[in-house]
Scaffold this motif. Structure first.
Motif, mmCIF file in Angstrom:
data_model
loop_
_atom_site.group_PDB
_atom_site.id
_atom_site.type_symbol
_atom_site.label_atom_id
_atom_site.label_comp_id
_atom_site.label_asym_id
_atom_site.label_seq_id
_atom_site.Cartn_x
_atom_site.Cartn_y
_atom_site.Cartn_z
ATOM 1 N N ALA A 68 0.827 -1.209 0.000
ATOM 2 C CA ALA A 68 0.000 0.000 0.000
ATOM 3 C C ALA A 68 0.858 1.255 0.000
ATOM 4 C CB ALA A 68 -0.932 -0.007 1.210
ATOM 5 N N VAL A 69 1.930 1.258 0.791
ATOM 6 C CA VAL A 69 2.820 2.421 0.836
ATOM 7 C C VAL A 69 3.363 2.731 -0.557
ATOM 8 C CG1 VAL A 69 5.038 3.268 1.678
ATOM 9 C CG2 VAL A 69 3.451 2.135 3.251
ATOM 10 N N HIS A 70 3.849 1.718 -1.244
ATOM 11 C CA HIS A 70 4.423 1.934 -2.574
ATOM 12 C C HIS A 70 3.356 2.381 -3.570
ATOM 13 C CE1 HIS A 70 8.633 0.446 -2.224
ATOM 14 N NE2 HIS A 70 8.141 0.029 -1.075
ATOM 15 N N ALA A 71 2.182 1.792 -3.506
ATOM 16 C CA ALA A 71 1.108 2.178 -4.423
ATOM 17 C C ALA A 71 0.725 3.639 -4.237
ATOM 18 C CB ALA A 71 -0.106 1.277 -4.215
ATOM 19 N N VAL A 72 0.654 4.083 -2.992
ATOM 20 C CA VAL A 72 0.236 5.468 -2.718
ATOM 21 C C VAL A 72 1.311 6.455 -3.163
ATOM 22 C CG1 VAL A 72 -0.250 7.113 -0.867
ATOM 23 C CG2 VAL A 72 -1.405 4.890 -0.906
ATOM 24 N N PHE A 73 2.581 6.148 -2.962
ATOM 25 C CA PHE A 73 3.608 7.101 -3.404
ATOM 26 C C PHE A 73 3.763 7.116 -4.920
ATOM 27 C CE2 PHE A 73 4.759 7.357 1.057
ATOM 28 C CZ PHE A 73 4.945 8.726 1.164
ATOM 29 N N ARG A 74 3.480 6.014 -5.583
ATOM 30 C CA ARG A 74 3.428 6.060 -7.046
ATOM 31 C C ARG A 74 2.283 6.969 -7.490
ATOM 32 N NH1 ARG A 74 4.235 0.389 -6.580
ATOM 33 N NH2 ARG A 74 2.041 0.019 -7.128
ATOM 34 N N ALA A 75 1.157 6.867 -6.798
ATOM 35 C CA ALA A 75 0.008 7.717 -7.122
ATOM 36 C C ALA A 75 0.310 9.186 -6.815
ATOM 37 C CB ALA A 75 -1.224 7.258 -6.343
ATOM 38 N N TYR A 76 1.004 9.423 -5.718
ATOM 39 C CA TYR A 76 1.376 10.796 -5.364
ATOM 40 C C TYR A 76 2.310 11.389 -6.423
ATOM 41 C CZ TYR A 76 3.520 14.675 -2.852
ATOM 42 O OH TYR A 76 3.996 15.915 -2.500
ATOM 43 N N ALA A 77 3.276 10.592 -6.876
ATOM 44 C CA ALA A 77 4.215 11.071 -7.901
ATOM 45 C C ALA A 77 3.490 11.404 -9.200
ATOM 46 C CB ALA A 77 5.299 10.030 -8.145
ATOM 47 N N ARG A 78 2.391 10.691 -9.494
ATOM 48 C CA ARG A 78 1.590 10.985 -10.695
ATOM 49 C C ARG A 78 0.681 12.184 -10.516
ATOM 50 N NH1 ARG A 78 0.530 5.310 -10.351
ATOM 51 N NH2 ARG A 78 -1.569 5.823 -9.601
ATOM 52 N N GLY A 79 0.525 12.633 -9.274
ATOM 53 C CA GLY A 79 -0.387 13.734 -8.997
ATOM 54 C C GLY A 79 -1.787 13.289 -8.653
ATOM 55 N N ASP A 80 -1.986 11.986 -8.376
ATOM 56 C CA ASP A 80 -3.318 11.456 -8.087
ATOM 57 C C ASP A 80 -3.679 11.519 -6.604
ATOM 58 O OD1 ASP A 80 -3.524 10.884 -10.764
ATOM 59 O OD2 ASP A 80 -2.927 8.789 -10.542
ATOM 60 N N GLU A 126 -2.946 13.953 -2.964
ATOM 61 C CA GLU A 126 -2.373 15.164 -2.384
ATOM 62 C C GLU A 126 -1.566 14.805 -1.132
ATOM 63 O OE1 GLU A 126 -2.565 18.157 -3.704
ATOM 64 O OE2 GLU A 126 -3.804 17.433 -5.372
ATOM 65 N N ARG A 127 -0.586 15.637 -0.803
ATOM 66 C CA ARG A 127 0.271 15.331 0.331
ATOM 67 C C ARG A 127 -0.498 15.125 1.649
ATOM 68 N NH1 ARG A 127 4.717 19.560 1.455
ATOM 69 N NH2 ARG A 127 3.652 20.079 3.380
ATOM 70 N N PRO A 128 -1.488 15.949 2.000
ATOM 71 C CA PRO A 128 -2.202 15.718 3.263
ATOM 72 C C PRO A 128 -3.003 14.409 3.286
ATOM 73 C CG PRO A 128 -2.543 17.965 2.471
ATOM 74 C CD PRO A 128 -1.916 17.206 1.350
ATOM 75 N N GLN A 129 -3.188 13.788 2.139
ATOM 76 C CA GLN A 129 -3.986 12.571 2.064
ATOM 77 C C GLN A 129 -3.141 11.292 2.121
ATOM 78 O OE1 GLN A 129 -5.778 13.214 -1.780
ATOM 79 N NE2 GLN A 129 -7.478 14.421 -0.949
ATOM 80 N N ILE A 130 -1.834 11.419 2.183
ATOM 81 C CA ILE A 130 -0.968 10.243 1.999
ATOM 82 C C ILE A 130 -1.243 9.149 3.028
ATOM 83 C CG2 ILE A 130 1.422 9.435 2.211
ATOM 84 C CD1 ILE A 130 2.255 11.942 0.639
ATOM 85 N N THR A 131 -1.205 9.467 4.320
ATOM 86 C CA THR A 131 -1.369 8.405 5.311
ATOM 87 C C THR A 131 -2.780 7.816 5.270
ATOM 88 O OG1 THR A 131 -1.809 10.088 7.010
ATOM 89 C CG2 THR A 131 0.445 9.215 6.843
ATOM 90 N N ARG A 132 -3.773 8.652 5.054
ATOM 91 C CA ARG A 132 -5.141 8.124 4.936
ATOM 92 C C ARG A 132 -5.255 7.216 3.719
ATOM 93 N NH1 ARG A 132 -10.118 12.226 5.330
ATOM 94 N NH2 ARG A 132 -9.170 12.401 7.399
ATOM 95 N N ALA A 133 -4.609 7.612 2.628
ATOM 96 C CA ALA A 133 -4.654 6.799 1.411
ATOM 97 C C ALA A 133 -3.952 5.461 1.619
ATOM 98 C CB ALA A 133 -4.027 7.560 0.252
ATOM 99 N N ILE A 134 -2.873 5.447 2.402
ATOM 100 C CA ILE A 134 -2.187 4.186 2.691
ATOM 101 C C ILE A 134 -3.125 3.245 3.445
ATOM 102 C CG2 ILE A 134 -0.338 3.125 4.054
ATOM 103 C CD1 ILE A 134 1.363 5.622 3.370
ATOM 104 N N GLY A 135 -3.822 3.765 4.447
ATOM 105 C CA GLY A 135 -4.764 2.937 5.199
ATOM 106 C C GLY A 135 -5.869 2.383 4.324
ATOM 107 N N ALA A 136 -6.389 3.212 3.431
ATOM 108 C CA ALA A 136 -7.468 2.760 2.541
ATOM 109 C C ALA A 136 -6.960 1.713 1.564
ATOM 110 C CB ALA A 136 -8.054 3.954 1.795
ATOM 111 N N ARG A 137 -5.764 1.919 1.035
ATOM 112 C CA ARG A 137 -5.206 0.954 0.090
ATOM 113 C C ARG A 137 -4.896 -0.368 0.771
ATOM 114 N NH1 ARG A 137 -5.442 -0.657 -5.023
ATOM 115 N NH2 ARG A 137 -3.463 -1.503 -5.779
ATOM 116 N N TYR A 138 -4.371 -0.305 1.986
ATOM 117 C CA TYR A 138 -4.099 -1.515 2.772
ATOM 118 C C TYR A 138 -5.374 -2.334 2.954
ATOM 119 C CZ TYR A 138 -4.229 -3.699 7.448
ATOM 120 O OH TYR A 138 -4.458 -4.522 8.517
#
Length: 251
Positions: free
Chosen positions: A66-78, A80-92
């Motif tokens: 999940a961590v890797h998936a979210v940072f790939r998405a962040y690098a693409r612009g998909d 936002e920085r404030p959403q990173i940890t929440r996005a990791i939890g959702a992806r997990y």
């Protein structure tokens, strides 16, 4: 995407070994480690399935993916920085099959260095993320006795308390050097208070003296397999990252 840090200026390696307790029970390593170099930077994530739950190893694997998936998405612009940890939890949670979700709690520690953004650090649960940033000792979070060992796991169970991350972001223009270690509690519980950074640097120097990626990981693995604390029977995982700014600085 263009990088601003030559690969020869970075070291990214690590290893994970099963503990004696799980080996004796015929159970798999419940830690997980995922390290990758991308065009945009480097990402490292470590996780430790909590409490020998039935699906603990699946939880830890889902967390690092999940961590890797979210940072790939962040690098693409998909993302936002404030959403990173929440996005990791959702992806997990999305990566876990529904029948696993009530028994797959896990800790999670990550390091993501995006060369055109900066250094992202995060931790939920116990373990350690420590070393040196710009030559200054650094630890993401500590207990009163000096250990980073706070057990608040990442959980996909809807009845579980909301996940609270410890997180830090350091902009790229504030970075000159990074020497960091991610370690699960099978390692962090045995480290002497105040010596965590020195241990991280020792491992980084030992791995950095190796020529190939396989030899670097092997150097870390040998330390874990010959762990000097005889009563330590937990799974052990370490990820290492070293980066130094080029002649133009940290940009």
């Amino acid at each position: 995407m263009t990088t601003t840090s030559p690969s020869e200026k970075t070291l990214l390696t690590g290893a994970s070994v099963p503990g004696a307790a799980h080996a004796a029970q015929g159970r798999p390593n419940q830690d997980a480690l995922r390290l990758r170099r991308y065009g945009f930077g480097c990402v490292a994530a470590a996780a430790d399935g909590v409490g020998s739950q039935r699906w603990a190893e699946w939880g830890s694997r889902a967390a690092v993916r999940a961590v890797h998936a979210v940072f790939r998405a962040y690098a693409r612009g998909d993302v936002e920085r404030p959403q990173i940890t929440r996005a990791i939890g959702a992806r997990y949670a999305a990566l876990l099959k529904p029948r696993f979700r009530a028994e797959a709690d896990t800790t999670c520690i990550f390091l993501a260095h995006l060369y055109n953004k900066g250094l992202f650090l995060g931790q939920v649960g116990d373990g350690a993320l420590c070393g040196y940033i710009n030559g200054v000792p650094f630890s993401l979070g500590e207990k009163e006795d000096g250990f980073t060992n706070l057990v608040v796991p990442l959980s996909a169970d809807r009845e579980a308390p909301a996940t609270v991350w410890r997180a830090r972001f350091i902009p790229q223009n504030k970075l000159q050097s990074v020497e960091l270690m991610l370690a699960t509690d099978g390692v962090s519980e045995d480290l002497l208070p105040g010596r965590e950074g020195a241990f991280a640097r020792y491992l980084l120097d030992r791995a950095g003296a190796c020529r190939t990626l396989r030899e670097q990981a092997g150097a870390v693995r040998r330390v874990l397999e010959a762990w000097e604390t005889p009563l330590s029977r937990d799974d052990k995982t370490i990820g290492l990252y070293r980066w130094t700014a080029g002649p133009g600085g940290g940009r």
